[in-house]
Design a protein around this motif. Sequence first.
Motif, short mmCIF file in Angstrom:
data_model
loop_
_atom_site.label_atom_id
_atom_site.label_comp_id
_atom_site.label_asym_id
_atom_site.label_seq_id
_atom_site.Cartn_x
_atom_site.Cartn_y
_atom_site.Cartn_z
N THR A 9 0.86 -1.18 0.00
CA THR A 9 0.00 0.00 0.00
C THR A 9 0.90 1.23 0.00
N THR A 10 0.69 2.08 -0.99
CA THR A 10 1.52 3.27 -1.12
C THR A 10 0.63 4.51 -1.15
N LYS A 11 1.20 5.68 -1.45
CA LYS A 11 0.44 6.93 -1.42
C LYS A 11 0.68 7.74 -2.69
N THR A 16 -2.32 14.45 -3.40
CA THR A 16 -3.44 14.30 -2.47
C THR A 16 -3.12 13.55 -1.18
N LYS A 17 -2.01 12.78 -1.17
CA LYS A 17 -1.63 11.93 -0.03
C LYS A 17 -2.62 10.78 0.19
N HIS A 34 -4.91 0.16 -7.31
CA HIS A 34 -6.31 -0.03 -6.89
C HIS A 34 -6.60 0.84 -5.66
N PRO A 35 -7.74 1.60 -5.69
CA PRO A 35 -8.66 1.74 -6.82
C PRO A 35 -8.08 2.68 -7.89
N GLN A 36 -8.58 2.54 -9.10
CA GLN A 36 -8.18 3.44 -10.17
C GLN A 36 -9.20 4.56 -10.28
N PRO A 37 -8.76 5.82 -10.22
CA PRO A 37 -9.69 6.95 -10.21
C PRO A 37 -10.44 7.09 -11.53
N THR A 38 -11.67 7.52 -11.45
CA THR A 38 -12.45 7.80 -12.66
C THR A 38 -12.08 9.15 -13.25
N ASP A 39 -11.64 10.09 -12.41
CA ASP A 39 -11.20 11.40 -12.85
C ASP A 39 -9.72 11.54 -12.51
N HIS A 40 -8.87 11.44 -13.54
CA HIS A 40 -7.43 11.48 -13.32
C HIS A 40 -6.89 12.90 -13.23
N SER A 41 -7.64 13.89 -13.73
CA SER A 41 -7.08 15.22 -13.95
C SER A 41 -6.56 15.86 -12.67
N LYS A 42 -7.25 15.68 -11.55
CA LYS A 42 -6.85 16.37 -10.32
C LYS A 42 -5.49 15.90 -9.81
N TYR A 43 -5.08 14.70 -10.20
CA TYR A 43 -3.80 14.17 -9.72
C TYR A 43 -2.61 14.74 -10.49
N GLU A 45 -2.71 18.14 -11.19
CA GLU A 45 -2.84 19.57 -10.94
C GLU A 45 -1.86 20.03 -9.87
N THR A 46 -0.61 20.14 -10.27
CA THR A 46 0.43 20.60 -9.36
C THR A 46 1.58 21.18 -10.18
#
Length: 278
Positions: A9-11, A16-17, A34-43, A45-46
């Motif tokens: 398990t990682t972060k 977002t942590k 897992h889980p795989q996000p449905t909206d990738h865009s926010k990850y 945004e940095t």
Amino acid sequence: MTKGKTLLTTKDYLVTKEAFDLVHDPTYDMLLTHPQPTDHSKYYETINYISHSDTAKNLFESLYQKVKKYTLGKKVKLINHYANSNKSLLDIGCGTGEFLSYAKKHHWKIQGVEVSDSARKKAEDKNITVHESLFKFSNIKFSVITLWHVLEHLPNLKKNIQQIESLLADDGTLIIAVPNYKSYDAQFYKEYWAAFDTPRHLWHFSQTSISKIFNEYNFQIKKTLPMYFDSYYVSLLSEKYKNGKINYPNAIYRGWLSNIKAKSSGEYSSLIYVLKKR
């Protein structure tokens, strides 16, 4: 894909942590986020997402940009080896377009794909034609298609590979660079290994998984090449994630040791795969 047991398990250390599991797929010998996000865009945004940046504001970014410029020549030398008379290049996940710009100077007919609006704009400012989707193409064949640390980001993996296969000329060459979760630095840093980069990286490949997956689409691996600098870059970031700051001597040592061990095992931190259609 077949889900097996959770290995780690990682972060998301970058944005977002949030915690994510790495689940082993025994069929392909790969790990799935897992889980795989449905909206990738926010990850993405940095301002710290370095592959979408041309800046060098600190020592780490300066080192990254210097190495990136050095490797551009190596990449173009590689694709030149597989050029046919058409000499057309599609770079998927082209970022800010440095590789395509360099290839253009060496007489390649270039196009790119980039989903990031900001990175795509920087590429277009270099007079490069960049599309926002791989599925914008039709009735076109490329002599070389490249994915430099991009395959691990792609949702709907098999659908994307099928589209890539359809865009590659019969005598064309597919070049893929991905992290290798079986490398020494991955085993040492474990959940802090920066190349897991969840959830931006959805898939975590081994040499077995690349061979098995692409065999299903009539591809054969012709050559596997190491990316020596990646062990250092990844170890620098991994030190930061593990200890809160970059320990340069430790990171350099681990990166060096990873390359030394890989001389006998073949398990470099990242690998380039050169594939041709059967």
